[in-house]
Enzyme design. Structure first.
Site, mmCIF file in Angstrom:
data_model
loop_
_atom_site.group_PDB
_atom_site.id
_atom_site.type_symbol
_atom_site.label_atom_id
_atom_site.label_comp_id
_atom_site.label_asym_id
_atom_site.label_seq_id
_atom_site.Cartn_x
_atom_site.Cartn_y
_atom_site.Cartn_z
ATOM 1 N N PHE A 7 -8.750 34.241 88.520
ATOM 2 C CA PHE A 7 -8.419 33.080 87.681
ATOM 3 C C PHE A 7 -8.944 33.225 86.258
ATOM 4 C CE2 PHE A 7 -12.799 31.812 88.663
ATOM 5 C CZ PHE A 7 -13.198 31.232 87.463
ATOM 6 N N LYS A 40 0.365 39.146 92.042
ATOM 7 C CA LYS A 40 -0.038 37.966 92.835
ATOM 8 C C LYS A 40 -1.197 37.356 92.056
ATOM 9 C CE LYS A 40 -2.594 36.151 95.292
ATOM 10 N NZ LYS A 40 -3.341 34.950 94.833
ATOM 11 N N GLU A 70 -4.257 31.493 92.408
ATOM 12 C CA GLU A 70 -3.564 30.224 92.689
ATOM 13 C C GLU A 70 -4.109 29.095 91.816
ATOM 14 O OE1 GLU A 70 -5.611 31.946 94.422
ATOM 15 O OE2 GLU A 70 -6.900 30.761 95.738
ATOM 16 N N SER A 126 -13.657 38.667 93.139
ATOM 17 C CA SER A 126 -15.050 38.704 93.606
ATOM 18 C C SER A 126 -15.264 39.902 94.542
ATOM 19 C CB SER A 126 -15.378 37.394 94.303
ATOM 20 O OG SER A 126 -14.431 37.155 95.319
ATOM 21 N N CYS A 185 -16.560 38.171 83.782
ATOM 22 C CA CYS A 185 -17.270 39.223 84.522
ATOM 23 C C CYS A 185 -18.114 40.073 83.582
ATOM 24 C CB CYS A 185 -16.287 40.099 85.276
ATOM 25 S SG CYS A 185 -15.325 41.119 84.177
ATOM 26 N N GLU A 221 -24.183 36.697 92.029
ATOM 27 C CA GLU A 221 -23.439 36.305 90.817
ATOM 28 C C GLU A 221 -23.285 34.784 90.846
ATOM 29 O OE1 GLU A 221 -19.131 37.052 90.824
ATOM 30 O OE2 GLU A 221 -19.327 37.752 88.769
HETATM 31 P P1 NAD Z 1 -11.447 35.660 93.943
HETATM 32 O O1 NAD Z 1 -11.991 36.864 94.612
HETATM 33 O O2 NAD Z 1 -11.697 34.331 94.556
HETATM 34 O O3 NAD Z 1 -9.845 35.771 93.804
HETATM 35 C C1 NAD Z 1 -9.223 36.925 93.283
HETATM 36 C C2 NAD Z 1 -7.844 37.065 93.902
HETATM 37 O O4 NAD Z 1 -7.988 37.235 95.319
HETATM 38 C C3 NAD Z 1 -6.950 35.843 93.702
HETATM 39 O O5 NAD Z 1 -5.643 36.264 93.449
HETATM 40 C C4 NAD Z 1 -7.059 35.113 95.022
HETATM 41 O O6 NAD Z 1 -5.913 34.361 95.328
HETATM 42 C C5 NAD Z 1 -7.250 36.235 96.013
HETATM 43 N N1 NAD Z 1 -8.036 35.826 97.191
HETATM 44 C C6 NAD Z 1 -8.972 34.844 97.254
HETATM 45 N N2 NAD Z 1 -9.478 34.763 98.495
HETATM 46 C C7 NAD Z 1 -8.866 35.722 99.225
HETATM 47 C C8 NAD Z 1 -8.980 36.133 100.592
HETATM 48 N N3 NAD Z 1 -9.819 35.554 101.431
HETATM 49 N N4 NAD Z 1 -8.216 37.154 101.013
HETATM 50 C C9 NAD Z 1 -7.361 37.755 100.158
HETATM 51 N N5 NAD Z 1 -7.211 37.395 98.859
HETATM 52 C C10 NAD Z 1 -7.957 36.397 98.398
HETATM 53 O O7 NAD Z 1 -11.961 35.701 92.431
HETATM 54 P P2 NAD Z 1 -11.804 34.586 91.323
HETATM 55 O O8 NAD Z 1 -12.699 33.439 91.665
HETATM 56 O O9 NAD Z 1 -10.387 34.321 91.032
HETATM 57 O O10 NAD Z 1 -12.386 35.362 90.049
HETATM 58 C C11 NAD Z 1 -13.753 35.411 89.728
HETATM 59 C C12 NAD Z 1 -14.380 36.679 90.230
HETATM 60 O O11 NAD Z 1 -13.687 37.803 89.674
HETATM 61 C C13 NAD Z 1 -15.824 36.842 89.796
HETATM 62 O O12 NAD Z 1 -16.544 37.392 90.862
HETATM 63 C C14 NAD Z 1 -15.741 37.821 88.633
HETATM 64 O O13 NAD Z 1 -16.921 38.553 88.403
HETATM 65 C C15 NAD Z 1 -14.644 38.705 89.094
HETATM 66 N N6 NAD Z 1 -14.038 39.421 87.997
HETATM 67 C C16 NAD Z 1 -14.276 40.765 87.910
HETATM 68 C C17 NAD Z 1 -13.739 41.492 86.881
HETATM 69 C C18 NAD Z 1 -13.975 42.972 86.799
HETATM 70 O O14 NAD Z 1 -13.218 43.636 86.120
HETATM 71 N N7 NAD Z 1 -14.972 43.518 87.466
HETATM 72 C C19 NAD Z 1 -12.948 40.856 85.907
HETATM 73 C C20 NAD Z 1 -12.723 39.486 86.026
HETATM 74 C C21 NAD Z 1 -13.267 38.772 87.089
#
Ligand code: NAD
Length: 499
Positions: A149, A173, A176, A226, A281, A383
Site C-alpha cells: 500500500f 495485484k 487492496e 511485509s 520501508c 518493524e
Molecule cells: P503486506 O505484506 O500486508 O501486503 C503486501 C501485498 O501482499 C498486498 O498486495 C497484499 O494484498 C498482499 N497480502 C497481504 N496479506 C497476504 C496474505 N496473507 N497472503 C498473500 N498475500 C497477502 O504489506 P503492506 O502493509 O501493504 O506494506 C507495508 C510493508 O511493505 C512494510 O513491511 C514495508 O516495510 C514493506 N515494504 C518493503 C519495501 C521494500 O522494498 N523492501 C518497499 C515498500 C514497502
C-alpha cells in the site's frame, strides 16, 4: 458507492466473485469505495489475456516498445495532479509526497525507455575456427507483481516498467488498501499505445495472490510487502517453479558520529522518521548516537521538533504528514508504543492521544519519540511502520556499527559523520543492502538497483536498474560455426574444448 473492479485485456471489468474490501479515506475515516476481490477464475482470465498478448508484444522491436514507454511517461506526467490526488485520497500521504511517489515511478519508466541498449546481448567473434558465440536476453512471458500500500504508484512502475519494456506481459495485484492509482496507470498505458493484455490489474487478497503463485503460465513473480508475506510468496512461488524476488520489511538505523553536523542530522531524522507517517520501508526509525554527550545534545534538539510536528489532512500544504493508511495500522503502531513503554524505554514524546479537530474519525497519529531503547526489546526488534523514532544509545563506533548488522532486517542504513575513513569502513562492512552517508533515505535511483539484505529481501535479484532487466529476461547463448569448405565428415565423440 464507487466500485473498483479489475483491468483485464485492455478493459475495465467488474468483480464477479461477490467478495469486496473497503477502501477508506484515511483523512476522514469514511469508506469511499469497494474494491473487488478476484477469484481464481478471474485471475485466470487475466493470465489468459496476458498470454494472448505476449507473442506479439515480445516480437515488437525494442525501439518501438521503448516508444510506448516514452508515451506512457508523458501521459503519467500530464496526469500527475490527478494521480497524486487519487493517491493521497486513499493512502493519506501529503500531496507533495504523492507527487514524489509518482515521480519516482516515472524515473523507472525513463530508465525502461533505454531498453534497446539494456537488453543487448554479448558477442564473441572468432571463439574458434569459424565459430562465433552470441547471447540474447529474451522476455520470460507472463509475469506478475504483487505490490504494497505504501507506494501505490512507484512500486508497480518499478516492476511493470522494466518487465513490459523487456517484452513481457504483466499482471499487477495491488494493495487492496489503495488500488485506484495502479488501475489508472493501466488505463494510461493503453492510451499510450500499449496493446490490450500487456498490462493487466487484478485486485484482491490472499486468494488472488495464491492463484498467481500457483498458475503454471506465470513465469515470474515480483513482490514487495511485509517480511512474513514476502517469505511465504518466495517459498510458495519458487515451489511452483517460478522466478521470485520478494522484498520485505525494514528497520533502518542511522548511526550518528560525534563529529556530525547535529543540525543537519536533526533535520534528516525528523524528515525520514516522520515523513509519510513513517510508512516507508526506507524510513529511519532508529537513531544511534555515539557517546552520552552526543545523545543528550541530540535529544535536546529532537524533542521540540517532534512535539511541534504538524499532522493533518493530506491536502493541507502546511502539514508534515497525514493520517495512517487504516485504523488497524494506526492501532498496530499504538500497540507498539504501549509495548515500548512496558519494556522500559523512555517515551519522551507521546503521539498516541493526538486528535484533529473536525477530523475526529480520521486515522491520525502524533509523532512519538523514545529514548534509552535497548536491543533486547521486542519493540526494537520488530518493524513498527509508523511515526515513531527510537533512540538506542551506543558507547562507541564499534557498538553502534554492529547494531544494523546484527538486526534481523537489512534494508537501509545511514551514517552521519565528517570522517571519510569511518564512513568508508562502515559502508564496506555493514551487513545491509543500501547505505546512506550523510543521507537519510538512500533509495537508489532508477538506473541503479534497489534491494535489502537478510529478512528485507528473499531471492537473489534486486528491483529495477540492470538487475531488473536480469530478473525479467532469460539469457540464451548461441554457438555458431560456418565452416569453410563444408562440414567435417567424421563424427567427433569428445566434448569440444579450446585446448
Ligand atoms: P503486506 O505484506 O500486508 O501486503 C503486501 C501485498 O501482499 C498486498 O498486495 C497484499 O494484498 C498482499 N497480502 C497481504 N496479506 C497476504 C496474505 N496473507 N497472503 C498473500 N498475500 C497477502 O504489506 P503492506 O502493509 O501493504 O506494506 C507495508 C510493508 O511493505 C512494510 O513491511 C514495508 O516495510 C514493506 N515494504 C518493503 C519495501 C521494500 O522494498 N523492501 C518497499 C515498500 C514497502
Amino acid at each position: 458507492m464507487k466500485e473498483i473492479g479489475h483491468f483485464i485485456g485492455g478493459k475495465l471489468v467488474k468483480g464477479a466473485s461477490g467478495r469486496f474490501g473497503d477502501v477508506y479515506n484515511p483523512a476522514t475515516g469514511d469508506v469511499q469505495a469497494k474494491v473487488a476481490f478476484a477469484s481464481r477464475a478471474e485471475v485466470r482470465k487475466a493470465v489468459e489475456a496476458a498470454q494472448k498478448a505476449f507473442p506479439e508484444w515480445a516480437s515488437v522491436n525494442p525501439q518501438r516498445r521503448a516508444r510506448v514507454m516514452f508515451n506512457f511517461k508523458g501521459l503519467v506526467e500530464k496526469h500527475m495532479d490527478e494521480l497524486a490526488n487519487m493517491l493521497s485520497a486513499e493512502h493519506g500521504k501529503v500531496l507533495a509526497d504523492s507527487r514524489g511517489d509518482v515521480q519516482r515511478g516515472v524515473e523507472v519508466i525513463e530508465f525502461a525507455c533505454g531498453i534497446p541498449h539494456l537488453q543487448k546481448g554479448e558477442y564473441t567473434e572468432g571463439a574458434g575456427p569459424g565459430i562465433d558465440i552470441y547471447s540474447m536476453r529474451q522476455p520470460l512471458g507472463v509475469v506478475a507483481g504483487i505490490t504494497p500500500f505504501n507506494f501505490p504508484a512507484m512500486i508497480p512502475m518499478w516492476m511493470f516498467g522494466v518487465a513490459i519494456a523487456c517484452g513481457n506481459t504483466f499482471i499487477n495485484k495491488p494493495s487492496e488498501k489503495d488500488p485506484s492509482v495502479p488501475m489508472r496507470l493501466a488505463e494510461l498505458f493503453l492510451e499510450a499505445g500499449g496493446p490490450p493484455g500487456v498490462l493487466n490489474v487484478v485486485n484482491g487478497d490472499k486468494e488472488a495472490v495464491d492463484a498467481i503463485l500457483e498458475d503454471p503460465d506465470i513465469q515470474a513473480v515480483s513482490f514487495v510487502g511485509s517480511s512474513a508475506i514476502a517469505q511465504y510468496v518466495y517459498a510458495h512461488g519458487t515451489a511452483h517453479g517460478k522466478r521470485v524476488q520478494a522484498m520485505g520489511g525494514a528497520k533502518n538505523h542511522a548511526i550518528i558520529m560525534p563529529d556530525a553536523d547535529l543540525d543537519q542530522v536533526t533535520d534528516a531524522l525528523v524528515g525520514s522518521a516522520y515523513g509519510s507517517a513513517g510508512e516507508r520501508c526506507m524510513a529511519v526509525p532508529v537513531a544511534v548516537p555515539v557517546g552520552e554527550k552526543l545523545a543528550d545534545a541530540l535529544v535536546q534538539r529532537l524533542r521540540p521538533r517532534v512535539e511541534s510536528l504538524k499532522v493533518g489532512p493530506p491536502t493541507d500544504p502546511d502539514v508534515h504528514y497525514g493520517p495512517m493508511v487504516t485504523a488497524a495500522q494506526r492501532q498496530r503502531v499504538i500497540d507498539y508504543i504501549d509495548m515500548g513503554v512496558k519494556e522500559g524505554a523512555k517515551l519522551l514524546v507521546d503521539g498516541r492521544g493526538f486528535r484533529l479537530q473536525g477530523y475526529e474519525k480520521g486515522f491520525y497519529l502524533g509523532g512519538s519519540l523514545f529514548d534509552h531503547v535497548k536491543t533486547d526489546m521486542q519493540s526494537y526488534k520488530d518493524e513498527i511502520f509508523g511515526p515513531v523514532l527510537q533512540i538506542v544509545r551506543a558507547k562507541d563506533f564499534d557498538e553502534a556499527a554492529a547494531l544494523p548488522s546484527k538486526h534481523q532486517y537489512g534494508n537501509g542504513v545511514a551514517i552521519f559523520t565528517r570522517d571519510g575513513d569511518a564512513a568508508r569502513e562502515f559502508a564496506s562492512r555493514v551487513n545491509v543492502g543500501m547505505v546512506g552517508i550523510n543521507f537519510p533515505i538512500p533509495v537508489p535511483l532508477a538506473y541503479h538497483t534497489f534491494g535489502g539484505w537478510k529478512r528485507s529481501a528473499f531471492g537473489d535479484i534486486n528491483q529495477h536498474g540492470p538487475e531488473g532487466v536480469r530478473f525479467y529476461t532469460k539469457i540464451k547463448t548461441v554457438t555458431a560455426r560456418w565452416p569453410k569448405g563444408g562440414v567435417r565428415e567424421h563424427p567427433d565423440f569428445l566434448i569440444p574444448t579450446m585446448k
